[in-house]
Scaffold this motif. Structure first.
Motif, mmCIF file in Angstrom:
data_model
loop_
_atom_site.group_PDB
_atom_site.id
_atom_site.type_symbol
_atom_site.label_atom_id
_atom_site.label_comp_id
_atom_site.label_asym_id
_atom_site.label_seq_id
_atom_site.Cartn_x
_atom_site.Cartn_y
_atom_site.Cartn_z
ATOM 1 N N ALA A 28 0.864 -1.176 0.000
ATOM 2 C CA ALA A 28 0.000 0.000 0.000
ATOM 3 C C ALA A 28 0.901 1.226 0.000
ATOM 4 C CB ALA A 28 -0.912 0.002 1.234
ATOM 5 N N GLU A 29 1.000 1.859 -1.140
ATOM 6 C CA GLU A 29 1.905 3.003 -1.313
ATOM 7 C C GLU A 29 1.349 3.863 -2.430
ATOM 8 O OE1 GLU A 29 3.926 5.726 -1.375
ATOM 9 O OE2 GLU A 29 5.400 4.461 -0.334
ATOM 10 N N ASP A 30 1.124 5.159 -2.148
ATOM 11 C CA ASP A 30 0.498 6.021 -3.151
ATOM 12 C C ASP A 30 1.500 6.761 -4.031
ATOM 13 O OD1 ASP A 30 1.138 7.411 -0.764
ATOM 14 O OD2 ASP A 30 -0.031 9.115 -1.471
ATOM 15 N N GLU A 31 2.773 6.725 -3.691
ATOM 16 C CA GLU A 31 3.752 7.351 -4.589
ATOM 17 C C GLU A 31 4.073 6.334 -5.672
ATOM 18 O OE1 GLU A 31 7.084 9.467 -2.566
ATOM 19 O OE2 GLU A 31 5.820 9.169 -0.799
ATOM 20 N N ARG A 32 3.604 6.662 -6.891
ATOM 21 C CA ARG A 32 3.655 5.681 -7.975
ATOM 22 C C ARG A 32 5.041 5.119 -8.242
ATOM 23 N NH1 ARG A 32 -0.700 5.833 -12.124
ATOM 24 N NH2 ARG A 32 -2.482 6.714 -11.037
ATOM 25 N N LEU A 54 3.253 -1.244 4.244
ATOM 26 C CA LEU A 54 2.220 -0.242 4.443
ATOM 27 C C LEU A 54 2.807 1.156 4.609
ATOM 28 C CD1 LEU A 54 -0.871 -0.083 4.974
ATOM 29 C CD2 LEU A 54 -0.379 -0.511 7.388
ATOM 30 N N ASP A 55 2.506 2.025 3.641
ATOM 31 C CA ASP A 55 2.900 3.422 3.760
ATOM 32 C C ASP A 55 1.971 4.075 4.789
ATOM 33 O OD1 ASP A 55 4.224 5.804 3.175
ATOM 34 O OD2 ASP A 55 2.734 6.359 1.657
ATOM 35 N N ILE A 56 2.438 5.086 5.492
ATOM 36 C CA ILE A 56 1.587 5.696 6.517
ATOM 37 C C ILE A 56 0.653 6.741 5.921
ATOM 38 C CG2 ILE A 56 1.581 7.140 8.581
ATOM 39 C CD1 ILE A 56 3.829 5.489 9.650
ATOM 40 N N THR A 88 12.680 3.089 6.713
ATOM 41 C CA THR A 88 12.642 4.529 6.491
ATOM 42 C C THR A 88 12.975 4.855 5.040
ATOM 43 O OG1 THR A 88 13.415 4.783 8.757
ATOM 44 C CG2 THR A 88 13.543 6.715 7.369
ATOM 45 N N LYS A 89 12.133 5.705 4.441
ATOM 46 C CA LYS A 89 12.394 6.139 3.061
ATOM 47 C C LYS A 89 13.492 7.195 3.069
ATOM 48 C CE LYS A 89 7.545 6.105 1.992
ATOM 49 N NZ LYS A 89 6.449 6.775 1.285
ATOM 50 N N PRO A 90 14.378 7.255 2.117
ATOM 51 C CA PRO A 90 14.542 6.271 1.035
ATOM 52 C C PRO A 90 15.274 5.024 1.541
ATOM 53 C CG PRO A 90 16.218 7.971 0.851
ATOM 54 C CD PRO A 90 15.385 8.323 2.047
HETATM 55 CA CA CA Z 1 2.359 8.300 0.946
#
Ligand code: CA
Length: 222
Positions: free
Chosen positions: A6-10, A50-52, A100-102
């Protein structure tokens, strides 16, 4: 292994999907939190990344609701650098780990393997039936002393059936789990793979590990 991402940054989502597929995982991706929650509660996954911050329901809310429903699927949360509060809150509501991103994708894969291993317990890392032994961690398959060389897909198919001996799996369910959602169920793909697996794990055909249930699908012999 079937993983929900689940991540909205394509860009990030595409990059994770590609890497996990190369690792032999079946991957479902969504960029929406409500959809992620629906998928997590109606499908069976071995792990969730899971992205927050997600449109719709946010990651921490999804995680909290899963745990309230006693859903123990291993969850690895994605957090932005420096967001210590999110990380702590995530762990306190039941995340198994965070990254942690990146991040380097190798690290993500290693952490997914680790949370799945921890969740299943070391004793469950071996599946055994007669002289057939499958190591879920090293992905080694042996019949007696002989090593069996399986493709990632064959391995996933075998372990999917082998985890619940005696349980009958319809072809559509097998396709969904082993190949993912977006596959044409009108093919005889499952039958072809079952034949290949039988030849590899039971060349003489005497053990009958993989049973055909006429008109329904397949099961691993109990
Ligand atoms: Ca996001």
């Amino acid at each position: 292994m079937r993983v929900l991402v689940a991540e909205d940054e394509r860009k990030i989502a595409a990059f994770i999907r590609k890497a996990l597929k190369e690792e032999g995982f079946t991957v479902d991706v969504t960029g929406n939190g409500d959809e992620a929650f629906l998928m997590a509660t109606t499908q069976s996954y071995d792990a969730i990344v899971l992205d927050i911050m997600l449109p719709g329901r946010d990651g921490l809310s999804i995680l909290r609701h899963l745990r309230e429903r006693h859903n123990t699927v291993p969850v690895l949360i994605l957090t932005a650098r420096g967001e210590l509060d999110e990380r702590l809150e995530g762990l306190s509501v039941g995340a198994d780990d965070y990254i942690t991103k990146p991040f380097f994708v190798e690290e993500l894969i290693a952490r997914i393997h680790a949370v799945v291993r921890r969740a299943s317990g070391d004793k469950l890392s071996l599946l055994q039936a007669g002289d057939l032994v499958v190591d879920l961690v090293t992905r080694e398959v042996k019949v007696g002393d002989a090593a069996v060389d399986l493709t990632a897909r064959e391995f996933n198919l075998l372990t999917y059936l082998m985890r619940s001996p005696g349980r009958v799996y319809p072809r559509t369910q097998i396709i969904e789990h082993v190949w993912g959602f977006d596959f044409d169920p009108g093919t005889n793909l499952v039958d072809v793979y079952i034949q290949r697996l039988r030849k590899k794990i039971d060349p003489e055909g005497g053990r009958g590990f993989l049973e055909t249930v006429r008109g329904v699908g397949y099961r691993f012999k109990a």
